[in-house]
Design a protein around this motif. Structure first.
Motif, PDB file in Angstrom:
ATOM      1  N   SER A 164      57.597  81.899 -65.059  1.00 19.05           N
ATOM      2  CA  SER A 164      58.936  81.531 -65.735  1.00 19.05           C
ATOM      3  C   SER A 164      58.599  80.200 -66.396  1.00 19.05           C
ATOM      4  O   SER A 164      57.780  79.524 -66.026  1.00 19.05           O
ATOM      5  CB  SER A 164      60.056  81.321 -64.523  1.00 19.05           C
ATOM      6  OG  SER A 164      59.553  80.689 -63.525  1.00 19.05           O
ATOM      7  N   HIS A 165      59.433  79.568 -67.242  1.00 18.60           N
ATOM      8  CA  HIS A 165      59.212  78.498 -67.968  1.00 18.60           C
ATOM      9  C   HIS A 165      59.328  77.462 -66.850  1.00 18.60           C
ATOM     10  O   HIS A 165      60.265  77.365 -66.206  1.00 18.60           O
ATOM     11  CB  HIS A 165      60.527  78.655 -69.136  1.00 18.60           C
ATOM     12  CG  HIS A 165      60.327  77.714 -69.835  1.00 18.60           C
ATOM     13  ND1 HIS A 165      60.494  76.386 -69.854  1.00 18.60           N
ATOM     14  CD2 HIS A 165      60.126  77.814 -71.428  1.00 18.60           C
ATOM     15  CE1 HIS A 165      60.101  75.356 -70.961  1.00 18.60           C
ATOM     16  NE2 HIS A 165      60.014  76.386 -72.077  1.00 18.60           N
ATOM     17  N   PRO A 166      58.509  76.543 -67.070  1.00 14.68           N
ATOM     18  CA  PRO A 166      58.591  75.339 -66.251  1.00 14.68           C
ATOM     19  C   PRO A 166      59.958  74.654 -65.978  1.00 14.68           C
ATOM     20  O   PRO A 166      60.363  74.364 -65.163  1.00 14.68           O
ATOM     21  CB  PRO A 166      57.644  74.247 -66.851  1.00 14.68           C
ATOM     22  CG  PRO A 166      56.701  75.275 -67.652  1.00 14.68           C
ATOM     23  CD  PRO A 166      57.468  76.299 -68.442  1.00 14.68           C
ATOM     24  N   ASP A 167      60.696  74.608 -67.190  1.00 20.32           N
ATOM     25  CA  ASP A 167      61.923  73.867 -66.904  1.00 20.32           C
ATOM     26  C   ASP A 167      63.159  74.817 -66.362  1.00 20.32           C
ATOM     27  O   ASP A 167      64.064  74.313 -65.794  1.00 20.32           O
ATOM     28  CB  ASP A 167      62.750  73.685 -68.570  1.00 20.32           C
ATOM     29  CG  ASP A 167      61.625  72.729 -69.350  1.00 20.32           C
ATOM     30  OD1 ASP A 167      60.734  72.026 -68.719  1.00 20.32           O
ATOM     31  OD2 ASP A 167      61.905  72.532 -70.553  1.00 20.32           O
ATOM     32  N   ASP A 168      62.616  75.910 -66.349  1.00 23.01           N
ATOM     33  CA  ASP A 168      63.983  77.148 -65.683  1.00 23.01           C
ATOM     34  C   ASP A 168      63.228  77.285 -64.183  1.00 23.01           C
ATOM     35  O   ASP A 168      64.114  77.657 -63.371  1.00 23.01           O
ATOM     36  CB  ASP A 168      63.950  78.106 -66.358  1.00 23.01           C
ATOM     37  CG  ASP A 168      64.826  78.155 -67.837  1.00 23.01           C
ATOM     38  OD1 ASP A 168      64.789  77.109 -68.117  1.00 23.01           O
ATOM     39  OD2 ASP A 168      64.355  78.872 -68.603  1.00 23.01           O
ATOM     40  N   ARG A 169      62.027  77.125 -63.786  1.00 20.86           N
ATOM     41  CA  ARG A 169      61.439  77.376 -62.761  1.00 20.86           C
ATOM     42  C   ARG A 169      62.297  77.053 -61.387  1.00 20.86           C
ATOM     43  O   ARG A 169      62.572  77.847 -60.624  1.00 20.86           O
ATOM     44  CB  ARG A 169      60.112  77.188 -62.705  1.00 20.86           C
ATOM     45  CG  ARG A 169      59.024  77.788 -61.502  1.00 20.86           C
ATOM     46  CD  ARG A 169      57.706  77.659 -61.832  1.00 20.86           C
ATOM     47  NE  ARG A 169      57.103  77.864 -63.001  1.00 20.86           N
ATOM     48  CZ  ARG A 169      56.255  77.298 -63.937  1.00 20.86           C
ATOM     49  NH1 ARG A 169      55.434  76.689 -62.975  1.00 20.86           N
ATOM     50  NH2 ARG A 169      55.583  77.654 -64.899  1.00 20.86           N
ATOM     51  N   ALA A 170      62.428  75.822 -61.365  1.00 22.72           N
ATOM     52  CA  ALA A 170      63.011  75.237 -60.153  1.00 22.72           C
ATOM     53  C   ALA A 170      64.286  75.936 -59.709  1.00 22.72           C
ATOM     54  O   ALA A 170      64.868  76.258 -58.602  1.00 22.72           O
ATOM     55  CB  ALA A 170      63.209  73.507 -60.126  1.00 22.72           C
TER      56      ALA A 170
END
Ligand code: C2E
Ligand code: CA
Ligand code: CA
Length: 895
Positions: free
Chosen positions: A367-373
């Motif tokens: 998943s995209h690093p910005d969406d992961r959390a």
């Protein structure tokens, strides 16, 4: 339901339940067997009954025969004696008879009739009456006696009623002597009477143990055809068992039935039937039960098959749905975090079909690093609360391609308490892209709307202001004057106007002609400044024509005040104005009128009054002011010289068209000409419309001028064409008065128009008429005649986009006052560009007038304006010059 259908239905029902069919067949067979066995039982019983009756009857028959025979044997003994002693006497006869009979109760008596006359008798007692009976003479007995003699054998008759009482059988024996000789010698007849009752008793007919009903027929030993003499006739009709009792010289027919009649059913019938029923039950019941279970089993199988097919169909549909919608399905075991993906989810993540299942961590890492959390949080929360979740995230697939993925999942727990997350996901990149493009477009549209709104506001401002001086224009003044007349107008809160100063610059035309337009413009700007400086802030100043201004006064003002104000203005205007190292001088004349508040149309009247005063001021030498008086008005009205001249000029045909060519912005080809009215005045030379149009309007003769110009223009167009010079299109100006003139459209029908060669220029205000529908209707009629419609001076008035949509003209002509400043002024350029844009978006062509330099032409062309008209390209010219001009243009073009 028809019979056939009912049968078909039944067959179908049975074929669906073969168990029932088997049970039915078993039932039918068992029933038939039962019936058969029952019939057999009856038959056996019947035979047994007959045998019993037959046996009893046999016994009775034997005894009857025995009794008769024994009686007869006795008599034969006596006959034997008679044959030895034919002459025996009564005594001997009686003794022998006595011996023979003994105490035999059966025989009642024995009589001997030698020579056929009874003379011997035993016992004599009770039978004496019979002595002396002559058989040959006795009517009753002769026949029987003679028959016995003839047959030579004993004959049994009876039973008969006896003379001595009771009933008896009579046996008559013929007795012959010398039997070896023929003919025999007849001795006579021996007869005996057998007592019926004794006979019956001896034969056992009265026996109480006898279990049969007995009938004996054959009276007089006549056999089966003889009448019944014992028992009832009915026995003979009830299918009796029969036998024959053989007698000497005949027979009896005996018949018997059981005493209580033939029993209809055997006594064990019900027992047998019960047993049969039980046996049948034992056969049918198991088949029935087995059949039932068989049928149920088959129905279950059918149902199972059906469900299987349904399941198959459903899963096929689901598969198709998932495939076509490209929705992927995945599952995760919460405990082990093991993932199971279907082929579409794999496709989504770019994982090969034969590659091993990715781990949860690997999936997370995609998943995209910005969406992961955020994705992790949503997922873990759903697991913790065992609920549903929905999310949209970006992922990078194995090949590094970024996608937007929408995921919907739900936690589920099976019966064993095992929890999994089941979910679907699909690619929404296109949706997201579309959404962002739509939002972008929306933003741009909003921005564009704001721009258009600004442009509209600017246009509205422009429509009410003079672009050169920034002062309100004639239209604004009209609105301002309307206040106090009817309470209307745009500036509703303004004070009513009490007086008006009409100011006209003197010598302005000279400055314009000698020093150029720029100088003229500078003078106008200066004049505006002077007026502003001279008046109060709540006074209203407007520029209403080329060199005309109006100063409208609000509030109290006396004639002396206004006189002083006019003098002040005149003084200031007379001051020389420096312009490009020169000093320009001009003067002003002022006409002043006071408002008569409350009079109808006072605004317009005020303007006319001020105009009349101005006229007087100019007449009586310039640089002065004059007040309006009714006398002055009368004087002017009587004078009316200009008006008279115009009417005379019209009569003499002094109004002629001048033609100003119009050009294609890109190729600079001539696309048409505008016809402009000129007054070829006998003394003053060729006059431009500003010198006569206003007066003509007041005289209501503009329509006549317009008509004349149209006719002449068409004539010139045709004339030029016949000379081989084509004028592609002529545009003529049409005043509002002419446009609304009754019969206007009809009058055009006679002109022999060619479609596309004529165009009407209408002022914006025509389109804004409140009778918009009528205008639109007329426009449609003109279009139908092949006449193009143009909006003249667009942008100077209030033409709204809505009215454009309603009337759909073929062309917009941008007002020259808007066009002229575009070279220097950015804002003005923007405004014109907006108008061009509006035209284009509504699919209306745009032409610009007032193209004074080639710089104007280039700017307009680059904006997308299609047509150009202006001094830079060609000035208005008489038709003779037009011919030359067009020929030159053509030559230039060919070269
Ligand atoms: P318009 O219809 O706007 O006509 C264009 C005017 O602009 C003409 O003035 C033309 O000579 C002038 N013009 C053309 N190119 C340029 C340029 O580059 N710079 C400048 N400053 N002006 C240019 P004209 O002929 O004096 O006509 C004035 C107005 O009189 C016309 O304005 C039109 O409203 C009216 N008019 C003219 N002929 C007729 C007519 O036959 N019937 C009616 N009802 N009105 C007419
Ligand atoms: Ca025009
Ligand atoms: Ca114009």
């Amino acid at each position: 339901m028809s019979k056939f259908e009912r049968t078909a239905c039944l067959i179908k029902q049975v074929s669906r339940n073969p168990g029932q069919l088997a049970a039915g067949i078993a039932l039918a067979v068992t029933f038939a067997a039962g019936v058969f066995a029952d019939m057999q039982n009856q038959a056996v019983h019947h035979q047994r009954e007959r045998a019993f009756v037959s046996k009893q009857l046999g016994q009775v028959r034997a005894r009857l025969e025995a009794e008769i025979t024994s009686g007869i044997q006795l008599v034969r003994g006596l006959i034997a004696v008679i044959k030895l002693e034919p002459d025996l006497d009564q005594q001997r006869f009686s003794r022998i008879a006595q011996n023979l009979m003994g105490d035999e109760p059966l025989l009642r008596n024995i009589a001997g009739a030698p020579d056929l006359v009874i003379s011997l008798m035993h016992p004599m007692e009770g039978n004496r009456a019979a002595i002396g009976l002559d058989y040959t003479k006795d009517a009753l007995q002769r026949e029987a006696a003679m028959r016995a003699v003839e047959t030579g054998d004993m004959l049994l008759a009876g039973p008969i009623d006896l003379r001595q009482g009771g009933r008896g059988f009579v046996a008559r024996f013929p007795v012959f002597l010398d039997e070896e000789r023929t003919p025999e010698t007849l001795w006579g007849i021996v007869s005996t009477v057998i007592d019926v009752d004794a006979f019956y008793a001896a034969s056992g007919l009265d026996d109480e143990n006898l279990a049969i009903d007995l009938t004996i027929a054959g009276k007089d030993a006549t056999g089966v055809d003889g009448p019944v003499f014992y028992g009832s006739q009915s026995v003979l009709d009830a299918d009796p068992v029969t036998a024959t009792v053989s007698l000497p010289g005949g027979s009896w027919h005996v018949a018997a039935t059981p005493r209580d009649g033939w029993s209809s059913s055997p006594p064990n019938a019900w027992l047998v039937r019960s047993l049969l029923f039980l046996a049948g039950l034992l056969v049918v019941l198991p088949i029935l039960i087995a059949g039932h279970y068989y049928d149920r089993h088959r129905a279950d199988l059918r149902e199972l098959n059906r469900r299987e097919r349904q399941l198959e169909r459903l899963s096929q549909r689901l598969k198709l749905a998932l495939e076509t919608s490209r929705i992927g399905v995945w599952e995760m075991d919460i405990e082990t975090r093991k993932l199971t993906w279907d082929s579409r989810t794999r496709e989504l993540y770019g994982i090969d079909a034969d590659a091993p299942e990715p781990s949860f961590e690997e999936c997370d890492a995609m998943s995209h690093p910005d969406d992961r959390a955020q994705a992790r949080m949503v997922f873990e929360q759903a697991i913790a609360s065992e609920s549903r979740f929905e999310n949209e995230i970006r992922i990078y697939d194995r090949k590094g391609v970024m996608r937007w993925v929408r995921t919907i999942g739900a936690v589920s727990r099976d019966a064993q308490g095992h929890t999994t997350v089941l979910g679907v996901n699909w690619d929404i990149s296109q949706d997201i892209e579309l959404k962002s493009r739509l939002m972008d477009a929306n933003r741009k549209a909003e921005l564009r709307n704001l721009e258009l709104e600004d442009a509209r506001a600017l246009m509205e401002y422009n429509s009410l202001h003079d672009s050169l001086t920034g002062l309100p224009n004639r239209r604004y003044l009209d609105q301002r004057l309307a206040v106090g007349t009817d309470g209307g107008g745009t500036s509703g809160g303004d004070e009513p106007i009490t007086a008006l100063l009409h100011i006209d610059l003197d010598r302005f035309k000279q400055i314009n002609d000698t020093l150029g337009h720029a100088a003229g413009d500078a003078m106008l700007v200066h004049a505006a400044e002077v007026l502003k400086a001279s008046s109060r802030s709540d006074d209203f100043i407007a520029r209403i024509g080329g060199d005309e201004f109006v100063l409208a006064i609000t509030g109290e003002a006396s004639e002396a005040d206004l006189g002083r104000l006019a003098t002040r203005i005149i003084e200031r205007m007379r001051q020389p104005v420096p312009y490009e190292n020169q000093e320009c001088r001009f003067g002003v004349s002022i006409g002043i009128a006071f408002a008569e508040a409350g009079t109808p149309d006072y605004g317009r009247r005020l303007l006319i009054d001020a105009d009349i005063a101005l006229y007087r001021a100019k007449k009586s030498g310039r640089n002065r002011h004059e007040f309006f008086t009714p006398e002055l008005k009368a004087e002017i009205v009587n004078g009316r010289s200009l008006a008279d001249e115009i009417l005379a000029g019209l009569e003499r045909g002094e109004f002629i068209p001048y033609f100003q060519p119009q050009f294609d912005a890109w190729t600079l080809d001539v696309t048409g000409v505008e016809a402009l009215a000129r007054w070829d005045h006998p003394e003053r030379g060729v006059l431009a419309p500003d010198t006569f149009l206003k007066a003509a309007e007041e005289l209501n003769v503009v329509q006549m001028i317009d008509r004349s110009i149209l006719e002449q223009s068409l004539f010139q167009q045709a004339r030029l064409a016949s000379a081989g010079v084509q004028v592609p299109k002529v545009s003529v100006n049409v005043s509002a008065g002419r446009f609304n003139e009754p019969g206007f459209i009809e009058s055009l029908g006679n002109l022999g128009l060619t479609a596309g060669k004529l165009s009407f220029e209408l002022l914006e205000s025509v389109f804004l008429d409140e009778r918009c529908e009528k205008v639109a209707g007329n426009i449609e009629k003109l279009k139908a005649l092949g006449i193009d419609i143009e909006i003249d001076d667009f942008g100077s008035g209030y033409a709204s986009i809505v009215s454009l949509l309603n009337t759909r003209p073929s062309r917009l002509k941008i007002d020259r006052r808007l066009v002229m400043p575009i070279v220097e002024c950015d804002q003005q350029r923007q405004l014109v560009a907006s108008i061009v844009e509006i035209g284009r978006s509504l699919d209306i062509r745009v032409i610009a007038e007032g193209v004074e330099t080639m710089a104007h032409a280039a700017i307009l062309r680059d904006m997308g304006c299609e047509g150009l008209q202006g001094y830079a390209l060609a000035r208005p010219m008489p038709s003779a010059h037009l011919k030359e001009f067009l020929c030159r243009e053509r030559a230039r073009h060919i070269a």
